[in-house]
Write a protein that holds these residues in place. Sequence first.
Motif, short mmCIF file in Angstrom:
data_model
loop_
_atom_site.label_atom_id
_atom_site.label_comp_id
_atom_site.label_asym_id
_atom_site.label_seq_id
_atom_site.Cartn_x
_atom_site.Cartn_y
_atom_site.Cartn_z
N ASP A 165 -16.59 -6.62 29.61
CA ASP A 165 -15.77 -6.51 30.82
C ASP A 165 -14.41 -5.92 30.48
N GLY A 166 -13.88 -5.11 31.37
CA GLY A 166 -12.52 -4.61 31.25
C GLY A 166 -12.32 -3.45 30.30
N MET A 167 -13.39 -2.82 29.86
CA MET A 167 -13.24 -1.69 28.94
C MET A 167 -12.66 -0.48 29.66
N THR A 168 -11.93 0.34 28.92
CA THR A 168 -11.42 1.59 29.48
C THR A 168 -12.52 2.64 29.45
N TRP A 169 -12.31 3.71 30.20
CA TRP A 169 -13.27 4.80 30.21
C TRP A 169 -13.44 5.38 28.81
N GLU A 170 -12.35 5.55 28.09
CA GLU A 170 -12.45 6.13 26.74
C GLU A 170 -13.25 5.22 25.81
N GLU A 171 -13.08 3.92 25.94
CA GLU A 171 -13.85 2.99 25.11
C GLU A 171 -15.34 3.09 25.42
N VAL A 172 -15.66 3.24 26.70
CA VAL A 172 -17.07 3.41 27.09
C VAL A 172 -17.62 4.72 26.54
N PHE A 173 -16.83 5.79 26.65
CA PHE A 173 -17.28 7.08 26.13
C PHE A 173 -17.47 7.03 24.61
N ASP A 174 -16.60 6.31 23.92
CA ASP A 174 -16.73 6.17 22.46
C ASP A 174 -18.04 5.48 22.10
N LYS A 175 -18.37 4.42 22.82
CA LYS A 175 -19.64 3.73 22.56
C LYS A 175 -20.82 4.63 22.90
#
Length: 500
Positions: free
Chosen positions: A196-206
Amino acid sequence: MNSRYGGKVRKVLTLALAASLTVGLLAGCSTTNKGKDSTEEKVLRIGMLHGSNDDSWFRQQYTDIYEFNNNVRIEIVPAVDSSEYRYRDYSKEQYVEPDYYEGMKKLMTSSNPVDIVIADTSTLKRLAEENLLKPLDPLIQEDKFDTSDFVPAVIESIKDIGGDNKLYGLSPTFSSSALYFNKKIFADAGIEPPTDGMTWEEVFDKARLVSKGEGKERVYGFSFNRYLGSEPYWDMQYSYVSTMQLKVYDEKAEMMTVNSPQWQRVWETISKLAKDKIIPSSSNMNMEEYYSEENYSPISGDLFLSGKLAMMLGESYYINEIAEANNNADKIKNFNPVDWDIVTMPVHPENPGVGGNIWVGNTFSINSTAPNAEAAWDYIKFVNGEDFAKLRSRSNTYEMVSRKSYITQKAGLSYNIEAFYQLKPTPPDSAAEEKLKRDIPGLNSIPHSGRPHFQEVLENKKTPEEALKDWEEKGNKMLLELKKNPKAQFNEDGTVYEMQ
């Protein structure tokens, strides 16, 4: 006793018992039972934006129970009769979008006005601006009607209607979106799943870490939706840019604002994800492989169910589709049940906690000149009350109830259901922006005109900076044309659309 007839008797007795229990339950559902004590039947008129002769679905969902337990007859009146448009011959006349707002306003100000209004957010905003809706806050306070259990995002969305922090309606249901993820894909890759609460960049990194394979075996790390052959440009506009509240043109619709460092970062980010095959698109997929007869199955158009997506944005009602597919796994060719969960939508770091896609369901408002305002409020309390929420929560519908205490996980599943309502909703367009779009309908063509320029970036024909500069020039010409002719419509290339 003959077992055949004994079975029938038992069935009749069971149905009779069930009916008596249902009557008892419904009796407890009324908020006040005011209508039962009066011998005079009250008539409550509900105005809806559109409808036809068949109003059975709405009555089953919202009015039958109330009418059963109160001495009230509910009339449902559409502002626009949809059947009128069904039978027109459009080979002889041009289709003209009906003016729903004016139709509703007429219902509210006629000699026999409606008491309750059900309309979309845009229409309710205009009605509130003209003081045609009754604020519910004084009624809520006077009756001590508990709204503390409502999902905050739902209340905030409704308060945005008037722009003055008042409640001009209440909605018993809502739907939302979240980030779905395939637990097995992350486990196989040895990567921690999203939270929960991840940024877009963190999601893209994963997403980059779990993308793998080639051709029709490719597993994409992320998608803005589950559909085969999705369009990155529109996905970007609706889910990524909208939460940043980036504007395509200025507040007066005189100049384009897309030639900026912020827009460049957006186009660079999304185009690179598409070109690197981290997100799927029609430009990086062989569509014939997916649509071939040998590969066809009931879920072949759904990349998430097909196991081709590690993460994707999806609506709350998608849970039912996953459950149906998993329950019928043995009937679907080459399908393994999906092990999944959800977390909140990604957020932008400049707006932490904001970005929830909340769609408020039917919003019930009271006409400021309602002849039966007291009965209208009693009815609104009922459909937004705890008993009604308890009943609705038992259904596997595409909506969730607005009262948190009765939001339940669907289909007997276990998942992070709070992800659907943890975030604050993205602020809507201002009243001034909405008025501008109403007065100049051609403004809706401006965002469309950017697609061919983004396509040039995907095809490595232009850099994001060059493409955005081209879009700015084209858009400024379109805005200039709209100054001269506010009703002008455009083709995607920016030229004025001419009726044949």
